[in-house]
Design a protein around this motif. Structure first.
Motif, short mmCIF file in Angstrom:
data_model
loop_
_atom_site.label_atom_id
_atom_site.label_comp_id
_atom_site.label_asym_id
_atom_site.label_seq_id
_atom_site.Cartn_x
_atom_site.Cartn_y
_atom_site.Cartn_z
N GLY A 116 -16.07 -41.95 -27.37
CA GLY A 116 -15.51 -40.30 -27.25
C GLY A 116 -14.34 -40.22 -26.35
N CYS A 117 -13.55 -41.41 -26.31
CA CYS A 117 -12.12 -41.00 -25.66
C CYS A 117 -11.32 -42.15 -25.88
CB CYS A 117 -12.40 -41.05 -24.16
SG CYS A 117 -13.08 -42.41 -23.30
N ILE A 118 -10.13 -42.01 -25.65
CA ILE A 118 -9.06 -43.02 -25.76
C ILE A 118 -8.19 -42.98 -24.46
CG2 ILE A 118 -8.84 -43.23 -28.19
CD1 ILE A 118 -6.24 -41.25 -27.99
N SER A 119 -7.49 -43.95 -24.33
CA SER A 119 -6.79 -43.77 -23.08
C SER A 119 -5.62 -43.19 -23.07
CB SER A 119 -6.21 -45.48 -22.67
OG SER A 119 -5.24 -45.94 -23.66
N GLY A 120 -4.95 -42.88 -21.91
CA GLY A 120 -3.84 -41.66 -22.09
C GLY A 120 -2.67 -42.40 -22.60
N PHE A 121 -2.63 -43.98 -22.44
CA PHE A 121 -1.65 -44.75 -22.89
C PHE A 121 -1.51 -44.73 -24.49
CE2 PHE A 121 0.14 -48.78 -24.77
CZ PHE A 121 1.48 -48.78 -24.17
N ASP A 122 -2.70 -44.95 -24.82
CA ASP A 122 -3.12 -44.91 -26.54
C ASP A 122 -2.69 -43.35 -27.25
OD1 ASP A 122 -3.70 -47.61 -26.65
OD2 ASP A 122 -5.92 -47.30 -26.41
N ALA A 123 -3.05 -42.48 -26.22
CA ALA A 123 -2.78 -41.07 -26.71
C ALA A 123 -1.27 -40.92 -26.92
CB ALA A 123 -3.51 -40.09 -25.93
N LEU A 124 -0.36 -41.21 -25.93
CA LEU A 124 0.86 -40.94 -26.10
C LEU A 124 1.41 -41.78 -26.89
CD1 LEU A 124 1.71 -41.01 -22.23
CD2 LEU A 124 1.65 -38.97 -23.71
N THR A 159 2.20 -31.60 -24.28
CA THR A 159 1.19 -30.85 -25.10
C THR A 159 -0.18 -31.59 -24.65
OG1 THR A 159 2.81 -31.24 -26.91
CG2 THR A 159 0.67 -31.19 -27.53
N LEU A 160 -0.39 -32.61 -24.07
CA LEU A 160 -1.52 -33.32 -23.60
C LEU A 160 -2.01 -32.22 -22.58
CD1 LEU A 160 -1.60 -37.05 -23.32
CD2 LEU A 160 -3.02 -35.56 -24.85
N ASP A 161 -1.23 -31.89 -21.47
CA ASP A 161 -1.64 -31.05 -20.52
C ASP A 161 -2.08 -29.50 -21.00
OD1 ASP A 161 -1.18 -32.88 -18.79
OD2 ASP A 161 0.71 -32.24 -18.13
N GLU A 162 -1.29 -29.16 -22.15
CA GLU A 162 -1.40 -27.74 -22.57
C GLU A 162 -2.99 -27.75 -23.41
OE1 GLU A 162 1.49 -26.19 -25.00
OE2 GLU A 162 3.17 -26.45 -23.47
N LEU A 163 -3.20 -29.01 -24.11
CA LEU A 163 -4.41 -29.18 -25.03
C LEU A 163 -5.49 -29.31 -24.04
CD1 LEU A 163 -3.28 -31.38 -27.76
CD2 LEU A 163 -3.91 -29.11 -28.07
N VAL A 164 -5.45 -29.96 -22.87
CA VAL A 164 -6.59 -29.94 -21.71
C VAL A 164 -6.81 -28.56 -21.32
CG1 VAL A 164 -7.19 -31.13 -19.70
CG2 VAL A 164 -6.20 -32.27 -21.35
N LYS A 165 -5.73 -27.91 -20.79
CA LYS A 165 -5.84 -26.48 -20.38
C LYS A 165 -6.68 -25.65 -21.33
CE LYS A 165 -3.21 -22.70 -18.31
NZ LYS A 165 -1.78 -22.33 -18.22
N ASP A 166 -6.06 -25.65 -22.61
CA ASP A 166 -6.92 -24.81 -23.44
C ASP A 166 -8.38 -25.30 -24.10
OD1 ASP A 166 -4.63 -23.23 -23.01
OD2 ASP A 166 -3.83 -23.98 -24.80
N TRP A 168 -9.18 -27.94 -25.72
CA TRP A 168 -9.12 -28.43 -26.94
C TRP A 168 -9.37 -30.17 -26.82
CZ3 TRP A 168 -9.67 -26.23 -31.46
CH2 TRP A 168 -9.39 -24.97 -31.53
N LEU A 169 -8.92 -30.52 -25.46
CA LEU A 169 -9.09 -31.80 -25.14
C LEU A 169 -9.61 -31.84 -23.81
CD1 LEU A 169 -5.90 -33.69 -26.31
CD2 LEU A 169 -8.04 -33.91 -27.40
N CYS A 170 -10.04 -33.01 -23.43
CA CYS A 170 -10.52 -32.94 -21.84
C CYS A 170 -10.27 -34.31 -21.33
CB CYS A 170 -12.16 -32.73 -21.64
SG CYS A 170 -12.99 -34.31 -22.34
N ARG A 171 -10.06 -34.37 -19.85
CA ARG A 171 -9.93 -35.61 -19.29
C ARG A 171 -11.12 -36.25 -18.75
NH1 ARG A 171 -4.56 -36.63 -18.90
NH2 ARG A 171 -3.24 -34.82 -18.92
N THR A 172 -11.68 -37.42 -19.03
CA THR A 172 -12.88 -38.00 -18.41
C THR A 172 -12.80 -38.30 -16.87
OG1 THR A 172 -12.48 -40.10 -19.03
CG2 THR A 172 -13.49 -38.72 -20.89
N ARG A 173 -14.00 -38.88 -16.26
CA ARG A 173 -14.02 -39.33 -14.94
C ARG A 173 -12.88 -40.48 -14.80
NH1 ARG A 173 -20.28 -38.81 -13.40
NH2 ARG A 173 -20.68 -36.46 -13.74
N GLU A 174 -12.89 -41.44 -15.82
CA GLU A 174 -12.05 -42.36 -15.79
C GLU A 174 -10.71 -42.20 -16.19
OE1 GLU A 174 -14.66 -42.03 -17.83
OE2 GLU A 174 -16.15 -43.26 -16.44
N SER A 175 -10.25 -40.94 -16.30
CA SER A 175 -8.74 -40.32 -16.69
C SER A 175 -8.33 -40.66 -18.15
CB SER A 175 -7.93 -41.03 -15.66
OG SER A 175 -8.14 -40.40 -14.37
N ASN A 176 -9.50 -40.84 -18.95
CA ASN A 176 -9.14 -40.90 -20.46
C ASN A 176 -9.09 -39.75 -21.12
OD1 ASN A 176 -8.86 -43.82 -20.41
ND2 ASN A 176 -11.41 -43.99 -20.35
N ILE A 177 -8.67 -39.59 -22.26
CA ILE A 177 -8.66 -38.37 -23.19
C ILE A 177 -9.89 -38.35 -23.89
CG2 ILE A 177 -7.21 -37.13 -24.60
CD1 ILE A 177 -5.91 -37.44 -22.01
#
Length: 318
Positions: A116-124, A159-166, A168-177
């Motif tokens: 249910g998630c990918i790392s921030g590095f993989d997302a970028l 864009t990641l920050d905007e998508l999380v704020k809106d 559409w995405l979320c940051r998990t407890r492990e700081s993944n996307i």
């Protein structure tokens, strides 16, 4: 056509202005607006939602509920039912941002491990040119739009920050996307069209789910669905392979605890509704007392006026 009251409009406006809401928040608003507790008056609550959806269907919107796959809580939101990909994000996001978002969605939803998630590095490091139509292959660099080529890491991060704020995405407890509640609500048809495996229990997309560890079995179940099953019985077998479902990290105690938490939330909702009802009754009582007091004052004033008129008339006759 059903004519919606101000109460219906208030519920719609709350979801549109605030975005998707947790069940507890939405039901609290419903109680404040209607004076009814959704837990005790479920038929009335469902009737409101049905009437709202009948009207929203004319403009291709729907008031929908689903569970947040990361914490298991039910959420409500107003979603767009048009299947156009870009309409899902409206006009706020640019074409490269939408392509970036789609790349993240695909990476998360198509993960065979259902984390249910990918790392921030993989997302970028999502490649935007993979979102081009099939006829525009990566080898044909001249067909890749300049906006895609020039979409920098800093733009992706913003864009990641905007998508999380809106949401559409979320940051998990492990700081993944992970997927935000808005994506889980709005992209239901996309999950089905792209063959994202569904949960064996609720039939919703199993983006974040527990996998049956038996080799060759493809069954997946959301953790909260599995907890509900275990709270009722211990010998649950996998419907795919027929073997007992291993408890793993989900114990009977956790399942019972989840059931207790649900009961506590329901009791709290009922208590909130009772307090709201008492406030309403107190307000009505105060209004009645003020009315009676004003009527008594008016009657007294009217009696004094009549006495003055009588004395004046008697004096004139004498």
């Amino acid at each position: 056509m059903v004519s919606l009251s101000w109460k219906h409009h208030t519920l719609i406006q709350a979801l549109i202005s605030r975005g998707p809401l947790k069940e507890k928040e939405f039901q609290s608003i419903f109680t404040d607006v209607t004076g009814r507790n959704p837990g005790a008056a479920k038929k009335i609550f469902d009737k409101y939602l049905l009437e709202i959806n009948k009207e929203l269907s004319y403009v291709h919107f729907e008031l929908r509920a689903c569970r947040d796959q990361y914490d298991g809580q039910v959420c409500y939101g107003v979603v767009n039912t048009v299947s156009d990909d870009q309409s899902k994000l409206g006009t706020k996001y640019s074409v490269p941002q939408i392509a970036f978002f789609k790349g993240i969605i695909e990476a998360i939803a198509q993960d065979a491990a259902a984390q249910g998630c990918i790392s921030g590095f993989d997302a970028l490091n999502i490649r935007l040119d993979n979102q081009l139509p099939n006829e525009a292959s990566s080898s044909q660099q001249q067909q890749v739009p300049p906006a895609f080529k020039n979409f920098s890491m800093s733009q992706k991060d913003k864009t990641l920050d905007e998508l999380v704020k809106d949401k559409w995405l979320c940051r998990t407890r492990e700081s993944n996307i992970g997927l935000g509640i808005r994506s889980l609500l709005d992209l239901r048809s996309w999950f089905r069209n792209n063959d994202v495996p569904s949960c064996e229990v609720c039939n919703e997309a199993g983006v974040k789910a527990e996998l049956c560890p038996n080799e060759g079995c493809i069954v997946r179940i959301h953790k909260y669905c599995l907890q509900n099953l275990l709270s009722q019985r211990d010998d649950k077998v996998c419907s795919g392979c027929g073997k007992p479902w291993p408890l793993g990290k989900i114990t009977k105690e956790e399942a019972v605890e989840a059931a207790v938490n649900d009961e506590e939330e329901e009791n709290e909702t009922q208590a909130t509704a009772l307090r709201s009802k008492k406030r309403k009754q107190r307000s009505q009582r105060d209004s009645t007392e003020n009315y009676v007091s004003s009527q008594a004052s008016l009657a007294s004033s009217s009696g004094n006026t009549r006495r003055r008129v009588i004395r004046s008339a008697a004096a004139h006759l004498s």
